[in-house]
Design an enzyme around this catalytic site. Structure first.
Site, PDB file in Angstrom:
ATOM      1  N   SER A   1     -17.777 -22.688  10.555  1.00 27.15           N
ATOM      2  CA  SER A   1     -18.222 -21.388  10.050  1.00 27.15           C
ATOM      3  C   SER A   1     -19.509 -21.511   9.228  1.00 27.15           C
ATOM      4  O   SER A   1     -19.507 -22.107   8.152  1.00 27.15           O
ATOM      5  CB  SER A   1     -17.110 -20.781   9.183  1.00 27.15           C
ATOM      6  OG  SER A   1     -17.509 -19.538   8.686  1.00 27.15           O
TER       7      SER A   1
ATOM      8  N   ASP B   1      -6.771  -6.947   1.764  1.00 27.44           N
ATOM      9  CA  ASP B   1      -5.945  -6.925   0.550  1.00 27.44           C
ATOM     10  C   ASP B   1      -6.562  -7.774  -0.562  1.00 27.44           C
ATOM     11  O   ASP B   1      -6.194  -7.627  -1.725  1.00 27.44           O
ATOM     12  CB  ASP B   1      -4.484  -7.322   0.837  1.00 27.44           C
ATOM     13  CG  ASP B   1      -4.356  -8.680   1.482  1.00 27.44           C
ATOM     14  OD1 ASP B   1      -5.388  -9.301   1.804  1.00 27.44           O
ATOM     15  OD2 ASP B   1      -3.211  -9.119   1.661  1.00 27.44           O
TER      16      ASP B   1
ATOM     17  N   SER C   1       1.400 -12.958   6.857  1.00 27.10           N
ATOM     18  CA  SER C   1       0.171 -13.321   7.565  1.00 27.10           C
ATOM     19  C   SER C   1       0.466 -13.534   9.048  1.00 27.10           C
ATOM     20  O   SER C   1      -0.364 -13.216   9.901  1.00 27.10           O
ATOM     21  CB  SER C   1      -0.434 -14.583   6.950  1.00 27.10           C
ATOM     22  OG  SER C   1      -0.910 -14.296   5.654  1.00 27.10           O
TER      23      SER C   1
ATOM     24  N   GLU D   1       1.698 -13.930  -3.294  1.00 23.65           N
ATOM     25  CA  GLU D   1       0.619 -14.543  -2.515  1.00 23.65           C
ATOM     26  C   GLU D   1      -0.001 -15.771  -3.167  1.00 23.65           C
ATOM     27  O   GLU D   1      -0.801 -16.450  -2.525  1.00 23.65           O
ATOM     28  CB  GLU D   1      -0.482 -13.510  -2.193  1.00 23.65           C
ATOM     29  CG  GLU D   1      -1.386 -13.091  -3.352  1.00 23.65           C
ATOM     30  CD  GLU D   1      -0.793 -11.963  -4.209  1.00 23.65           C
ATOM     31  OE1 GLU D   1       0.379 -11.600  -4.001  1.00 23.65           O
ATOM     32  OE2 GLU D   1      -1.513 -11.456  -5.093  1.00 23.65           O
TER      33      GLU D   1
ATOM     34  N   HIS E   1      -2.149  -9.147  -5.484  1.00 18.05           N
ATOM     35  CA  HIS E   1      -3.569  -9.091  -5.055  1.00 18.05           C
ATOM     36  C   HIS E   1      -4.448  -8.523  -6.172  1.00 18.05           C
ATOM     37  O   HIS E   1      -5.100  -7.486  -6.026  1.00 18.05           O
ATOM     38  CB  HIS E   1      -3.722  -8.229  -3.800  1.00 18.05           C
ATOM     39  CG  HIS E   1      -2.868  -8.643  -2.643  1.00 18.05           C
ATOM     40  ND1 HIS E   1      -3.062  -9.826  -1.976  1.00 18.05           N
ATOM     41  CD2 HIS E   1      -1.815  -8.034  -2.038  1.00 18.05           C
ATOM     42  CE1 HIS E   1      -2.163  -9.927  -1.003  1.00 18.05           C
ATOM     43  NE2 HIS E   1      -1.389  -8.860  -1.029  1.00 18.05           N
TER      44      HIS E   1
ATOM     45  N   ASP F   1     -13.901 -21.588  11.194  1.00 14.07           N
ATOM     46  CA  ASP F   1     -13.349 -21.968   9.888  1.00 14.07           C
ATOM     47  C   ASP F   1     -14.318 -22.965   9.272  1.00 14.07           C
ATOM     48  O   ASP F   1     -15.101 -23.599   9.980  1.00 14.07           O
ATOM     49  CB  ASP F   1     -11.941 -22.580  10.021  1.00 14.07           C
ATOM     50  CG  ASP F   1     -11.129 -22.410   8.743  1.00 14.07           C
ATOM     51  OD1 ASP F   1     -10.148 -21.651   8.733  1.00 14.07           O
ATOM     52  OD2 ASP F   1     -11.496 -23.035   7.711  1.00 14.07           O
TER      53      ASP F   1
ATOM     54  N   ASN G   1      -1.818  -2.901   4.147  1.00  8.86           N
ATOM     55  CA  ASN G   1      -0.411  -3.324   4.268  1.00  8.86           C
ATOM     56  C   ASN G   1       0.014  -3.263   5.734  1.00  8.86           C
ATOM     57  O   ASN G   1       0.939  -2.569   6.107  1.00  8.86           O
ATOM     58  CB  ASN G   1       0.506  -2.462   3.381  1.00  8.86           C
ATOM     59  CG  ASN G   1       0.461  -0.974   3.724  1.00  8.86           C
ATOM     60  OD1 ASN G   1      -0.540  -0.476   4.232  1.00  8.86           O
ATOM     61  ND2 ASN G   1       1.542  -0.265   3.465  1.00  8.86           N
ATOM     62  N   MET G   2      -0.695  -4.027   6.539  1.00 10.43           N
ATOM     63  CA  MET G   2      -0.417  -4.008   7.977  1.00 10.43           C
ATOM     64  C   MET G   2       1.057  -4.273   8.313  1.00 10.43           C
ATOM     65  O   MET G   2       1.634  -3.559   9.130  1.00 10.43           O
ATOM     66  CB  MET G   2      -1.302  -5.030   8.704  1.00 10.43           C
ATOM     67  CG  MET G   2      -2.761  -4.637   8.721  1.00 10.43           C
ATOM     68  SD  MET G   2      -3.793  -5.922   9.432  1.00 10.43           S
ATOM     69  CE  MET G   2      -3.317  -5.834  11.146  1.00 10.43           C
TER      70      MET G   2
ATOM     71  N   VAL H   1      -8.299  -8.100   8.115  1.00 13.12           N
ATOM     72  CA  VAL H   1      -6.962  -8.387   7.551  1.00 13.12           C
ATOM     73  C   VAL H   1      -7.103  -8.795   6.082  1.00 13.12           C
ATOM     74  O   VAL H   1      -6.231  -8.517   5.258  1.00 13.12           O
ATOM     75  CB  VAL H   1      -6.244  -9.482   8.373  1.00 13.12           C
ATOM     76  CG1 VAL H   1      -4.825  -9.700   7.852  1.00 13.12           C
ATOM     77  CG2 VAL H   1      -6.199  -9.119   9.855  1.00 13.12           C
TER      78      VAL H   1
ATOM     79  N   ARG I   1       8.864  -1.205   4.087  1.00 10.81           N
ATOM     80  CA  ARG I   1       9.544  -2.459   3.776  1.00 10.81           C
ATOM     81  C   ARG I   1      10.355  -2.279   2.489  1.00 10.81           C
ATOM     82  O   ARG I   1      10.149  -1.324   1.740  1.00 10.81           O
ATOM     83  CB  ARG I   1       8.527  -3.598   3.593  1.00 10.81           C
ATOM     84  CG  ARG I   1       7.951  -4.114   4.888  1.00 10.81           C
ATOM     85  CD  ARG I   1       6.858  -5.135   4.657  1.00 10.81           C
ATOM     86  NE  ARG I   1       5.630  -4.538   4.172  1.00 10.81           N
ATOM     87  CZ  ARG I   1       4.528  -5.220   3.856  1.00 10.81           C
ATOM     88  NH1 ARG I   1       4.518  -6.534   3.936  1.00 10.81           N
ATOM     89  NH2 ARG I   1       3.445  -4.601   3.439  1.00 10.81           N
TER      90      ARG I   1
END
Ligand SMILES: NC(=O)C1=CN([C@@H]2O[C@H](COP(=O)(O)OP(=O)(O)OC[C@H]3O[C@@H](n4cnc5c(N)ncnc54)[C@H](O)[C@@H]3O)[C@@H](O)[C@H]2O)C=CC1
Ligand SMILES: CC(=O)C(=O)O
Ligand SMILES: [Mg+2]
Length: 375
Positions: free
Chosen positions: A220, A270, A134, A118, A96, A198, A300-301, A267, A15
């Site tokens: 959750s 990070d 995301s 973020e 992060h 969640d 870093n998907m 995911v 990127r």
């Protein structure tokens, strides 16, 4: 203002901070942009396109860090990049910091003004500069999970969609925010049996309204995580407490109770990861196995689909980037509380509470209110 765009140096990170179209926007507002040679070449953004947009090309990162007022990147600066930052310079990128004491210490030492994509917010309480990545990572998580469920890739040999006469694979998504919603969308599209957890009831109501009976929503709890993970073929970790280290929701014990050859995609890695056994991996070497369960923890998907991701990221970062350049970083942040929420470090002071909560004791840091730090 002089805006500098170095080439990303993280493993398989293609990127780039600004597209040629974004450069043209900065130039049309009277700014100068310097882009490192071949910074976007791997994804079809060539130096001549940057030059046509009004940028100049520099052959080294050092020259960019030496001269630019604001550095625009994608990934957190690597140690040698942190060392090139200086007081008076603004860094605008993902950081992060909470799970990363080394970077935090280096940024504090640099004296630079460091704005984390973020933690910038919007009026709905969302994270507008995290959301596009995301979306990408959420969609990729199921693609990656399906791949590693194949026998030759270490998985149990389960097809998520099943076939007529054979039940589909079970997908558990922990965290129903942007990553989780996009993961659910892809998994449902493949025909999988999907459950999403969640702890926010409004979020579960929203997901139920959007997906209807296709998607199972569950509040959750430790019990729910224990139950659904033991049945799952694929678990996607998608929780976030903004700016903070991720809570370890899936323990080693839970993982021991999972099926042999099932797959975990963390995911949230990070922010340190939400599975006890997670450690960050790279696109070059994305998986490892613990207790028979394949772990995919690429930090870093979106870098894996760097062209789509760069355009999606620029759509979101450009308006704030222009505000920083047009008004100057300090006035831009003081004028916009959502942009101010992005400030994590300023002239040696840590201005993001969750970072101090995570690392304050270890590094001897104190929290300074962002507005006070800029005053
Ligand atoms: N590895 C990578 O390449 C990428 C990682 N990410 C990361 O993915 C994570 C998720 O991001 P988003 O979906 O944008 O965040 P989000 O804020 O949209 O969603 C997070 C969700 O987690 C939920 N949550 C919090 N605690 C929970 C708990 N104990 N149990 C269940 N749910 C809980 C929240 O209620 C919220 O709905 C973040 O850490 C983000 O940085 C994002 C993009 C790329
Ligand atoms: C959000 C993030 O860390 C990434 O896109 O790489
Ligand atoms: Mg086992």
């Amino acid at each position: 203002m002089l805006i500098g765009v170095p080439k990303e140096i993280k493993n398989h990170e293609y990127r780039v901070g600004l597209t040629p179209a974004a450069v043209k926007e900065f130039v049309s507002h009277g700014h100068q942009v310097v882009v490192q040679q071949n910074a976007g070449a791997a994804i079809g953004f060539f130096d001549d396109q940057y030059e046509a947009a009004g940028a100049s090309i520099s052959n080294t990162a050092e020259k960019i860090f030496d001269t630019a007022d604001m550095i625009v990147k994608v990934k957190e600066p690597q140690p040698n990049e942190c060392e090139m930052l200086s007081k008076g310079q603004t860094l605008y990128t993902y950081l992060h910091l909470a799970p990363d004491p080394v970077q935090t210490e280096l940024l504090v030492k640099s004296g630079a003004t460091c704005i984390a994509y973020e933690t910038v917010t919007d009026h709905t309480g969302g994270l507008p500069l995290l959301a596009p990545m995301s979306e990408v990572a959420g969609r990729m998580s199921v693609q990656a999970g399906a791949h590693y469920l194949e026998k030759a890739h270490g998985g149990s040999g389960t097809l998520l969609g099943g076939v007529p006469g054979v039940t589909p694979g079970k997908v558990l998504v922990i965290g129903g925010g942007v990553v989780g919603t996009n993961a659910a969308k892809m998994a449902l599209g493949m025909g999988a049996d999907v459950t999403i957890l969640d702890r926010s009831l409004p979020r579960l109501r929203y997901l139920d309204d959007v997906f209807g009976g296709q998607l199972k929503t569950v509040f959750s709890t430790v019990d729910a995580i224990e139950h659904y993970s033991s049945k799952a073929d694929l678990v996607v970790g998608a929780v976030l407490i903004p700016g903070a280290a991720a809570p370890k929701l899936l323990t080693r014990e839970h993982i021991k109770n999972m099926k042999e050859g099932s797959v975990l995609v963390d995911v949230a890695i990070d922010q340190g990861g939400c599975f006890e056994t997670s450690k960050a991996t790279t696109h070059q070497d994305p998986v490892y196995v613990v207790d028979g369960v394949v772990h995919y923890c690429v930090a870093n998907m979106p870098g894996g689909v760097a062209r789509t991701s760069t355009m999606a990221l620029n759509n979101a970062t450009l308006p704030f980037g222009l505000a920083l350049a047009n008004k100057g970083p300090k006035d831009a942040m003081l004028a916009d509380p959502h942009l101010l929420n992005g400030l994590n470090v300023h002239e040696g002071q840590v201005t993001y509470k969750a970072v101090v909560d995570a690392l304050g004791q270890q590094l001897g840091l104190e929290y300074t209110d962002a507005r006070a730090a800029l005053a």
